[in-house]
Each structure stands twice: as C-alpha cells, then as structure tokens.
Design a protein around this motif. Structure first.
Motif, mmCIF file in Angstrom:
data_model
loop_
_atom_site.group_PDB
_atom_site.id
_atom_site.type_symbol
_atom_site.label_atom_id
_atom_site.label_comp_id
_atom_site.label_asym_id
_atom_site.label_seq_id
_atom_site.Cartn_x
_atom_site.Cartn_y
_atom_site.Cartn_z
ATOM 1 N N ASN A 8 8.220 -7.395 2.138
ATOM 2 C CA ASN A 8 7.448 -6.465 1.316
ATOM 3 C C ASN A 8 7.980 -5.042 1.529
ATOM 4 O O ASN A 8 7.531 -4.324 2.410
ATOM 5 C CB ASN A 8 5.961 -6.547 1.691
ATOM 6 C CG ASN A 8 5.080 -5.729 0.757
ATOM 7 O OD1 ASN A 8 5.568 -5.004 -0.108
ATOM 8 N ND2 ASN A 8 3.781 -5.831 0.942
ATOM 9 N N ARG A 74 7.760 -9.857 -2.285
ATOM 10 C CA ARG A 74 6.867 -9.116 -3.173
ATOM 11 C C ARG A 74 7.504 -9.024 -4.554
ATOM 12 O O ARG A 74 8.704 -8.775 -4.686
ATOM 13 C CB ARG A 74 6.637 -7.707 -2.622
ATOM 14 C CG ARG A 74 5.656 -6.894 -3.445
ATOM 15 C CD ARG A 74 5.483 -5.494 -2.907
ATOM 16 N NE ARG A 74 4.600 -4.718 -3.760
ATOM 17 C CZ ARG A 74 4.431 -3.404 -3.656
ATOM 18 N NH1 ARG A 74 5.080 -2.723 -2.733
ATOM 19 N NH2 ARG A 74 3.608 -2.774 -4.471
ATOM 20 N N HIS A 153 -2.858 -3.802 -8.935
ATOM 21 C CA HIS A 153 -2.560 -4.275 -7.583
ATOM 22 C C HIS A 153 -2.885 -5.770 -7.517
ATOM 23 O O HIS A 153 -3.765 -6.217 -6.782
ATOM 24 C CB HIS A 153 -3.374 -3.493 -6.557
ATOM 25 C CG HIS A 153 -3.072 -2.028 -6.530
ATOM 26 N ND1 HIS A 153 -3.684 -1.127 -7.378
ATOM 27 C CD2 HIS A 153 -2.216 -1.312 -5.758
ATOM 28 C CE1 HIS A 153 -3.217 0.098 -7.124
ATOM 29 N NE2 HIS A 153 -2.331 0.009 -6.149
ATOM 30 N N LEU A 155 -1.478 -8.568 -6.456
ATOM 31 C CA LEU A 155 -1.293 -9.417 -5.277
ATOM 32 C C LEU A 155 -2.522 -9.373 -4.375
ATOM 33 O O LEU A 155 -3.068 -10.413 -3.984
ATOM 34 C CB LEU A 155 -0.047 -8.966 -4.508
ATOM 35 C CG LEU A 155 0.422 -9.844 -3.365
ATOM 36 C CD1 LEU A 155 0.764 -11.249 -3.834
ATOM 37 C CD2 LEU A 155 1.631 -9.207 -2.676
ATOM 38 N N ASN A 156 -2.984 -8.171 -4.058
ATOM 39 C CA ASN A 156 -4.142 -8.048 -3.177
ATOM 40 C C ASN A 156 -5.441 -8.412 -3.892
ATOM 41 O O ASN A 156 -6.335 -9.040 -3.310
ATOM 42 C CB ASN A 156 -4.236 -6.626 -2.614
ATOM 43 C CG ASN A 156 -5.162 -6.537 -1.423
ATOM 44 O OD1 ASN A 156 -5.048 -7.308 -0.469
ATOM 45 N ND2 ASN A 156 -6.095 -5.614 -1.455
ATOM 46 N N SER A 328 -5.349 -4.343 3.219
ATOM 47 C CA SER A 328 -4.490 -5.083 2.300
ATOM 48 C C SER A 328 -4.152 -6.445 2.886
ATOM 49 O O SER A 328 -3.913 -6.574 4.087
ATOM 50 C CB SER A 328 -3.200 -4.298 2.053
ATOM 51 O OG SER A 328 -2.278 -5.068 1.323
ATOM 52 N N GLU A 330 -1.626 -8.356 1.450
ATOM 53 C CA GLU A 330 -0.442 -8.687 0.664
ATOM 54 C C GLU A 330 0.474 -9.690 1.356
ATOM 55 O O GLU A 330 0.988 -10.617 0.722
ATOM 56 C CB GLU A 330 0.341 -7.413 0.327
ATOM 57 C CG GLU A 330 -0.359 -6.538 -0.715
ATOM 58 C CD GLU A 330 0.459 -5.333 -1.110
ATOM 59 O OE1 GLU A 330 1.385 -4.968 -0.347
ATOM 60 O OE2 GLU A 330 0.184 -4.765 -2.176
#
Length: 355
Positions: A8, A74, A153, A155-156, A328, A330
């Motif tokens: 990431n 990512r 956002h 992914l989160n 987060s 992620e």
C-alpha cells in the motif's frame, strides 16, 4: 496456510504486511527519504527503490518472494469499475504506468506487485477508489455537460461494512448502511444491499475536511476563478491541500485543532462546523436509502477522536444505530480480498480498460 503480501504505497512511505490467511504476522511502514523521492521526476520512476525496500522487509522477516502465495496490492486510479477483487494483468499494469489520468502513489502498488511476482504468483487489487455502483439518479449533476463521479475511500468503507454486517448478524448483501470515512478527505456514502449507490466525491463535494474545501458557494467561487487572485495551480491547492482545517486554522491535525479550541472560540466553531457538515451529509445519504438504514458507520482517522464523534452523534443519533470503527483497515481489506480468492469463496474479476 496461505501467505499474502500486501502493498500500500503512499506519497512518502510504503506500507507492507504479511498475512497468514486472515491474520497479520508482520508489518512495517517503510518511510522514504525526501532526498530519494526528489531524484525521481515521475511516480513510476520510484518503482525500483520501493521494490527493493519491500524485498528487504521480507528478508528481515525471514521470507523470500517465493514463500508468498499471493500479492494483494492497493488499487490505483483506474477507470470506473464494480466492487470486487481483480486479477492484475499486463493491461492493468500498462494502464497504470502510461494511461491513467491521475498521477498518484497508489498507482505503484499493482505495478510493483506484478514485477515482484514474475508471473509466478497471482497479484490482486480489491476495491480501488474508482469503484462505481451509482444509481442513475446520482450521476445527474444539474449541468448536462457534467456527470457526478464515483470516487471514494472504497477499500476501507467496504471492509467496515462487512465488519458491521457480521456484528449485527445480517448478510452483507442484504444490509443498508450510511458509511462515513473521515480522514484527510471525507467520503460519506449510501450503501444499499452491498452497492454504494451514492457518495460525495471527496475532492469536489460534501463536507470540508482537514485538508479539503468540500462543496462551496458556486457564485462566489466563480468570481474568484475569474479574478486575478490565483492561478489554476494556486486555486487548486486552496481547494485540495490547503482547504478545510488547514485554511481556517493552519493545521490538518484535529488534535491540534482541539487544543486551539480551548483558547480560541473561532477554532471551536470551525471544528463544530466540520462535524455539522458531516452530519448533514449523513442525513442526506439516509434519505437516499429512504430512511431504511441498518446502521450509520463512522470510520477513518478522525474517528479516533471521541469528542469529535460525539459532535456528530448529537445530530444523527435519531437516524439509526451508530457503529464506530476508528482508523483504517486497508491492509486487512487487501489481504482478505486475496484470501477470498485463494480459499475459493469468491472468483477473481477479470480487468480490461473497458470493464
């Protein structure tokens, strides 16, 4: 047991971790010296030294790339696509290197992962920022030449929705959530039965944030644009980077802003205004879901501030159950996306520029 390497990249660092199935066994945020970054004119020129740093991380943890079963990267700035986990292929790598419209550190992840894999290890990206599940009404802007865009956002926001569905004991694809990701940029979205049918573009719309201006009075903004006060680059910086808390208080750190608020009523008002705008956007997304909301989910770095979250809760508590997931997730989201493919609970999606 599967070993999954997650990658990431950020503007000045690269977050890496190794998971065994769903459990993280090692992680590091590799900080890159500004002197090293300045040597490279373009983001993609940074591939070499970032890749070397990741290999050193593996070596420190007694691992080689051949010990890894999958790489979870990512997602970069890709064209609009549906939510899910995509197998990285040559077309995606070429697009991120040469065709993407936005230069961003996240574009490096899939490219680095693909090079590390040497076509021997599957590389996946999960829920890039360009996930697009808008209902058609959400695309209409009010000016026919302009379409509203789905940038979030993802992914989160998607992983906290999965966590919340497990917590309330309801199937993920049956849940309706309003999800607020509160970070340097703020995304507030309406997720209906697993799909994010509307969300504010964190660069252009919605609440102001620690660094971004959010929605602005259009007439007055047009006057500034056609004045001689700022050139294009300067004005863009005022909107993204030097907007929000930075513009009002000179800091993007909410903790510092609260310290200022103890002595300065103006700082207190600005903090309350940011919470007010977030609450207003949450209310709007509740309406998008016709008021049928299983939970309001609040996540991101700002969610670590209990006093700030309380300011939001005061305004939205009557709209539904509030669930807070500070920080987060992620890296976990990337690893779980790959793990669902490895254990055959999901099938990977195939990517092409037209997807």
């Amino acid at each position: 047991m599967y070993k999954i390497l997650t990658i990431n990249p950020g503007s000045t660092s690269t977050k890496v971790a190794v998971f065994e199935d769903e459990k993280m066994i090692s992680s590091e945020t590799i900080e890159h010296k500004s002197s090293e970054l300045k040597k490279h004119e373009n983001i993609m020129d940074q591939i070499g030294f970032r890749k070397e740093a990741i290999l050193k991380f593996l070596d420190k943890n007694g691992l080689k790339i051949n010990d890894i079963h999958s790489i979870a990267a990512r997602g970069g700035i890709l064209p609009p696509l549906k939510s899910g986990t995509y197998l990285v292929n040559e077309d995606m790598v070429h697009y991120l290197k040469f065709e993407t419209k936005t230069e961003h550190a996240s574009n490096l992840a899939a490219v680095i992962g693909y090079e590390l894999s040497d076509n021997k290890i599957p590389v996946y990206v999960t829920d890039p920022v360009s996930v697009d599940e808008f209902c058609e009404e959400a695309r209409i802007s009010g000016i026919k030449e302009l379409k509203r865009k789905s940038l979030l956002h993802a992914l989160n926001m998607k992983i906290v929705a999965r966590k919340a569905s497990e917590e309330i004991g309801k199937e993920y694809n049956s849940c309706n959530f309003v999800i607020a990701h509160l970070g340097g940029g703020i995304s507030v979205g309406a997720q209906k039965e697993g799909k994010m049918i509307d969300v504010n573009n964190a660069n252009d719309e919605g609440p102001f944030s620690p660094e971004r201006a959010g929605e602005l009075p259009m007439g007055d903004l047009l006057k500034i644009i056609f004045s001689d006060l700022y050139n294009h680059k300067e004005l863009k910086k005022r909107l993204i980077g030097h907007g929000g808390l930075v513009g009002y208080l000179g800091t993007n750190d909410l903790r510092e802003a609260f310290k200022m608020a103890q002595k300065d009523e103006k700082a207190e008002l600005v903090i309350e205004a940011m919470a007010y705008q977030i609450a207003k956007e949450i209310g709007a997304m509740t309406v998008v879901l016709n008021g049928e909301v299983d939970a309001i989910i609040i996540t991101g770095g700002l969610a670590n501030s209990e006093p700030f979250i309380n300011l939001i809760k005061e305004r939205v508590s009557k709209l539904g159950l509030i669930m807070v997931y500070p920080g987060s997730f992620e890296m976990e989201a990337l690893a779980l996306g790959a793990f669902r493919i490895l254990n055959n609970s999901e099938s990977p999606l195939n990517w092409s520029k037209e997807v």
